[in-house]
Enzyme design. Structure first.
Site, mmCIF file in Angstrom:
data_model
loop_
_atom_site.group_PDB
_atom_site.id
_atom_site.type_symbol
_atom_site.label_atom_id
_atom_site.label_comp_id
_atom_site.label_asym_id
_atom_site.label_seq_id
_atom_site.Cartn_x
_atom_site.Cartn_y
_atom_site.Cartn_z
ATOM 1 N N ASP A 478 4.830 -23.793 10.874
ATOM 2 C CA ASP A 478 4.842 -23.086 9.383
ATOM 3 C C ASP A 478 4.656 -24.081 8.437
ATOM 4 O O ASP A 478 4.711 -25.311 8.445
ATOM 5 C CB ASP A 478 6.179 -22.530 9.407
ATOM 6 C CG ASP A 478 6.507 -21.488 8.440
ATOM 7 O OD1 ASP A 478 5.335 -21.275 7.556
ATOM 8 O OD2 ASP A 478 7.472 -20.784 8.371
ATOM 9 N N ASP A 548 4.421 -12.288 5.642
ATOM 10 C CA ASP A 548 5.570 -12.228 5.575
ATOM 11 C C ASP A 548 6.254 -10.636 5.439
ATOM 12 O O ASP A 548 7.311 -10.331 5.641
ATOM 13 C CB ASP A 548 6.651 -13.080 5.077
ATOM 14 C CG ASP A 548 6.680 -14.411 5.375
ATOM 15 O OD1 ASP A 548 6.434 -14.557 6.473
ATOM 16 O OD2 ASP A 548 7.211 -15.187 4.552
HETATM 17 C C1 GLA Z 1 8.230 -18.420 6.487
HETATM 18 C C2 GLA Z 1 7.564 -17.774 7.626
HETATM 19 C C3 GLA Z 1 8.653 -16.854 8.191
HETATM 20 C C4 GLA Z 1 9.800 -17.549 8.743
HETATM 21 C C5 GLA Z 1 10.444 -18.437 7.748
HETATM 22 C C6 GLA Z 1 11.426 -19.305 8.238
HETATM 23 O O1 GLA Z 1 8.647 -17.615 5.410
HETATM 24 O O2 GLA Z 1 6.424 -16.891 7.027
HETATM 25 O O3 GLA Z 1 7.988 -16.125 9.303
HETATM 26 O O4 GLA Z 1 9.402 -18.508 9.800
HETATM 27 O O5 GLA Z 1 9.391 -19.031 7.123
HETATM 28 O O6 GLA Z 1 11.950 -20.060 7.112
#
Ligand code: GLA
Length: 739
Positions: A478, A548
């Site tokens: 990420d 997301d």
């Molecule tokens: C980001 C990612 C999510 C999740 C969060 C965790 O927003 O896109 O899928 O992994 O971080 O903090």
């Protein structure tokens, strides 16, 4: 026979199966003669050299008939009568930026060279891939530029990048270096298509007419970004998904980039893509080179679907790498939306137990497993397990997961540091920062300075330590904020404008090291969802978390826009809870599943709160997806229809025997008739149609509702009439099987 240079050495024809790209040399200038549908007689095509009025500056006193402002140029440099955006701008020892790059030589080679330090498409043995290297020299500065053109004959793709070599005795500064520049002479009958958005609204398609001005699509954020994808298309106003001419440029790069579409007062269009020159500069020492990232260029006269096919095939086969390139992707369950930071070993085990009953294949432990991370305020950089949450450590939880016949996956955000972390206390200089300025936080975190080798090594070592000592089969990588105060403690003042590019080169070094060493791990990239959905990341990690936003309705537009360049197998798509956590919308499980099913399907919800009926539904969905996923993930995707009311995608199996039509609707309306859509693309033959009820369909018996055999011509032209809409946001899946 992919590249032909004529006897006079002034005309080069690059062929792919269906396209041609023609270069011409005129008084040492490299000109662009043609790009489009394949030509049989390129000699008949000469760039017209204009008879100019003497009011226009002309660069050659002996031949005052032309100005560079008019000529279609392939590598426009700066300062000699072309007033458009250049493709190269240097700062030389004498302070000037004026160069006169003239063609010096051509070289042809089979295959495709790597772009050192950067991700790029590649050729394998037996591929019809050839490379042309054009050498251009600026005599005054002794700077040489090598333009690389690789043609992927059977993919209808041409890739371009540039190497700039300093053969002088002094440093030279690169101010601007585009990877590709194409001039359409006397032609501006285009519309520009780009993919803008924001967090949770990625890749919304925008289509604007190209006016006599300069249009810039770019990122200045240090990542390719949610805001604009590095995919910019030029199409004729009449082009649709189904028909018409379209040109594509897509940059294999994950940082700041710029695309320019400029129409000058002579109705010519300049189309460029490359690194963003904003806050950029690169110093090349004597004897050294600078490489630009690669641009993947494709032309199709079969509409956006034709173009997407070229990108999809190439990216799936010759950009993505590793053992997962050709493998069906596992169905995962991720605990993020189920627990956020609030979990312990028991909660995870409970989720794993249900996932195992439902025959899911990977459990991914998301954020919150390390340091003291109980919220987004701490611990990034402290990559050791939180024993309060997981007393038996990663070993305990990964062994448990494996004992339940699921692989174990883990989330990392390696490029970041929390202000509240041991790493930051120890190394406050390891983040991007500029002395005298406070450090802007994003999600309470700072960006590590990946231009530094010691920081790169720290990341490699901390990940290595975890990956080598646990049975991890999946990593979600990420990156949750963009750069600010871009500066590096270790670089001289004169090199500070190199930081954002050095960061990306450092990131690529880390990714290359880790993904090569752990080639058995399936890596997924993520950046607050789809903030770095670009070909650069796909080179290292063959799938990306698309957004997301997991709402089944919003996701259709996001997946629609994403599908213009990126194949469905690369798009992580999860079934999540209703009401949806991002938008609060309630959508039934069937439709949520159908939205994920057209891509790389997974789950992200609390399995432990599902009813036994929902568990039964999921079991069927999973069995069915496993059964069709080879077709779905490796088939050819067609966008059939998209508007506010409904969207239809169709996926053709590799053997062209099965066609899956995913039909999604928006708000319901009363008192309307059934809707018919032509399917356009079924291959010849007779088809049996099956409406799939994913809740009940089981291994070997798909219900046959209607045994009528419909000819492809009827379905392609007249179409299929879909059922009445039952409620808001319903969805249908139909399979058309060739008999
Ligand atoms: C980001 C990612 C999510 C999740 C969060 C965790 O927003 O896109 O899928 O992994 O971080 O903090």
């Amino acid at each position: 026979m992919g590249i032909i240079i004529n006897d006079k050495q002034n005309r080069i024809h690059l062929f792919t199966e269906n396209t041609s790209y023609v270069l011409e040399v005129f008084e040492g200038e490299l000109l662009h003669a043609y790009w489009g549908s394949r030509l049989e007689l390129p000699e008949a095509f000469m760039v017209p050299i204009e008879n100019m009025s003497s009011f226009y500056p002309n660069p050659n006193g002996d031949n005052k008939t032309y100005s560079l402002d008019i000529l279609p140029r392939e590598f426009p440099d700066f300062g000699r009568s072309d007033y458009r955006n250049p493709a190269i701008r240097l700062r030389l020892e004498d302070g000037s930026s004026i160069t006169k790059f003239h063609v010096s030589s051509f070289e042809l080679s089979k295959g495709k060279p790597v772009v050192p330090g950067l991700p790029a498409t590649y050729a394998e043995d037996g591929d019809l891939v050839e490379t042309l290297i054009v050498e251009l020299i600026d005599d005054k500065s002794s700077i040489h530029a090598y333009l690389y053109y690789s043609i992927f004959e059977t993919y209808d793709v041409i890739t371009r990048h540039v190497q700039i070599v300093n053969k002088s005795q002094t440093n030279v500064l690169v101010d601007l270096a585009m990877s590709a520049s194409v001039d359409f002479y006397g032609d501006h009958d285009f519309e520009m298509i780009h993919f803008n958005g924001s967090w949770a609204r990625e890749r919304e398609l925008s289509r604007v007419s190209v006016s006599k001005s300069t249009h810039i699509i770019e990122s200045r954020r240090g990542a390719s970004s949610h805001m604009q994808n590095p995919l910019v298309l030029l199409a004729r106003p009449s082009t649709t998904d189904l028909t018409g001419d379209v040109y594509g440029m897509n940059l294999v790069y994950s940082g700041n980039y710029k695309a320019v579409v400029e129409v000058n007062s002579y109705d010519s269009t300049r189309y460029q893509m490359g690194l963003n020159d904003f806050d950029f500069e690169w110093q090349i020492e004597p004897g050294k080179s600078f490489f630009t990232p690669e641009v993947v260029m494709t032309f199709s006269n079969e509409g956006f679907n034709g173009m997407s096919y070229n990108y999809h095939r190439l990216y799936q086969n010759r950009l993505c790498r590793g053992m997962y390139r050709d493998k069906e992707r596992p169905i995962l369950i991720n605990n993020w939306e189920a627990t956020y930071f609030d979990f312990d070993a028991q909660k995870i085990k409970d989720i794993v137990d249900v996932a195992s009953d439902l025959e899911m294949e990977v459990f991914v432990l998301d954020d919150g497993w390390f340091g003291k991370r109980n919220s987004d305020t701490t611990s990034l950089g402290d990559w050791y397990v939180n024993k309060d949450k997981l007393p038996d450590g990663l070993t305990g939880i990964s062994r448990y997961t494996e004992s339940k016949e699921l692989s174990f996956g883990l989330w990392f955000e390696p490029e970041m540091v929390s202000l509240e972390s041991e790493l930051y206390k120890k190394h406050p200089d390891w983040c991007l920062h500029t002395e005298g300025h406070s450090r802007s936080e994003g999600r309470n975190q700072l960006v590590l300075d990946l231009s530094r080798e010691d920081v790169q090594n720290y990341i490699i070592e901390s990940l290595d330590l975890i990956l080598k000592s646990h049975p991890i089969k999946y990593v979600k990588w990420d990156m949750n904020r963009n750069m600010t105060e871009v500066g590096s403690k270790l670089l001289l003042a004169s090199n500070q404008r190199e930081v954002s590019h050095r960061y990306i080169l450092g990131l690529y070094r880390i990714l290359e090291t880790i993904t090569q060493k752990y080639s058995h791990i399936l890596f997924e990239s993520c950046s607050g969802g789809g903030g770095r959905f670009d070909p650069g990341m796909l080179y290292y990690m063959p799938q990306t978390w698309t957004s997301d936003n997991t709402d089944a309705h919003d996701r259709i537009s996001i997946q629609y826009g994403t599908s213009y360049a990126y194949p469905q197998i690369t798009m992580g798509a999860h079934v999540s809870m209703s009401p949806n956590h991002q938008v609060g919308r309630e959508i039934d499980l069937e439709r949520r599943t159908l939205t994920a099913m057209m891509a790389n399907m997974g789950y992200e919800l609390d399995l432990t709160v599902l009813t036994s009926h929902e568990c039964e539904q999921l079991k069927n969905h999973i069995r069915y997806y496993k059964r069709i996923r080879r077709d779905i993930q490796f088939g050819r995707l067609y966008r059939i229809h998209h508007d506010e009311k409904r969207t239809a995608f169709m996926i053709e199996s590799e053997d062209q025997k099965r066609y899956y039509v995913f039909y999604y609707r928006g708000l319901n309306r009363p008192n309307i008739t059934k809707m018919t859509l032509p399917l356009y693309y079924l291959s010849e033959g007779g088809y049996q149609i099956r409406k799939i009820d994913i809740d009940t369909v089981i291994e070997d018996s798909i219900p046959h509702e209607d045994e009528t055999v419909y000819p492809a011509s009827y379905l392609n032209k007249k179409g299929y009439t879909f059922d009445y809409q039952k409620h808001d946001f319903d969805g249908q899946l139909l399979v058309f099987t060739k008999l």
